[in-house]
Write a protein that holds these residues in place. Sequence first.
Motif, PDB file in Angstrom:
ATOM      1  N   ARG A   1       0.841  -1.209   0.000  1.00 55.83           N
ATOM      2  CA  ARG A   1       0.000   0.000   0.000  1.00 55.83           C
ATOM      3  C   ARG A   1       0.876   1.260   0.000  1.00 55.83           C
ATOM      4  O   ARG A   1       0.627   2.210  -0.736  1.00 55.83           O
ATOM      5  N   HIS A   2       1.914   1.251   0.819  1.00 63.81           N
ATOM      6  CA  HIS A   2       2.860   2.365   0.876  1.00 63.81           C
ATOM      7  C   HIS A   2       3.502   2.599  -0.492  1.00 63.81           C
ATOM      8  O   HIS A   2       3.604   3.737  -0.959  1.00 63.81           O
TER       9      HIS A   2
ATOM     10  N   ASP B   1       0.938   4.052  -2.834  1.00 65.82           N
ATOM     11  CA  ASP B   1       0.711   5.462  -2.472  1.00 65.82           C
ATOM     12  C   ASP B   1       1.847   6.340  -2.984  1.00 65.82           C
ATOM     13  O   ASP B   1       1.609   7.453  -3.473  1.00 65.82           O
TER      14      ASP B   1
ATOM     15  N   ARG C   1       1.549   7.218  -6.560  1.00 63.96           N
ATOM     16  CA  ARG C   1       0.557   8.259  -6.788  1.00 63.96           C
ATOM     17  C   ARG C   1       1.079   9.624  -6.327  1.00 63.96           C
ATOM     18  O   ARG C   1       0.905  10.625  -7.006  1.00 63.96           O
ATOM     19  N   SER C   2       1.741   9.654  -5.177  1.00 61.17           N
ATOM     20  CA  SER C   2       2.096  10.944  -4.582  1.00 61.17           C
ATOM     21  C   SER C   2       3.349  11.592  -5.164  1.00 61.17           C
ATOM     22  O   SER C   2       3.394  12.820  -5.283  1.00 61.17           O
TER      23      SER C   2
END
Length: 185
Positions: free
Chosen positions: A46-47, A50, A53-54
């Motif tokens: 998940r990290h 993320d 995306r970030s």
Amino acid sequence: MTTTTDIGGRYRARAAEFTRRVENVPGDRWDSPSPCAGWSARDVLRHMIDNHRSMPAWGGLEVHLTASVDDDPVGAWHEARDAMQALLDDPAKAAVEYDGYLGRTSVGATVDRFLGIDLVVHAWDLARATGQDEAMPPGDVAWVHETALALGDSLRGEGVCGPALEVGSSASPQDRLLAYLGRRP
């Protein structure tokens, strides 16, 4: 001088190693504890998603990801990986500049440096959490170690890496890197 082609190629190679680990996580091991305190293997993934995306968002670029890490971790990873590779393969997008934590930089350079580190180290975290082969590519071990040393104390910030651990003088380069990053080899 590093080109976007170099960055895209390095991402492709490092993402392939990470993908190998993701694809080999046994279905019942996604919730196994990882070496990252308080995180499961799924949390590590998940990290990583993320970050996919970030990091482009810091330069004003949007990466739309719709797959769920909870419902389809492998599919969610493939979607994130493919979106990042497409971004890096577009020289205009990879070259978008912004003012980062360490000064003026580009999206491609950020992905190369910081996401590159994460791909290598978190592949090991996934392997450790899920009982897979933990060997890291020797060239990546040397590069991550050199880069981590250059980051100095900023590496020890909250949510980044814990304090370095001691290892014996006969420890392998991989074990020395992992200990420097606060992980027990």
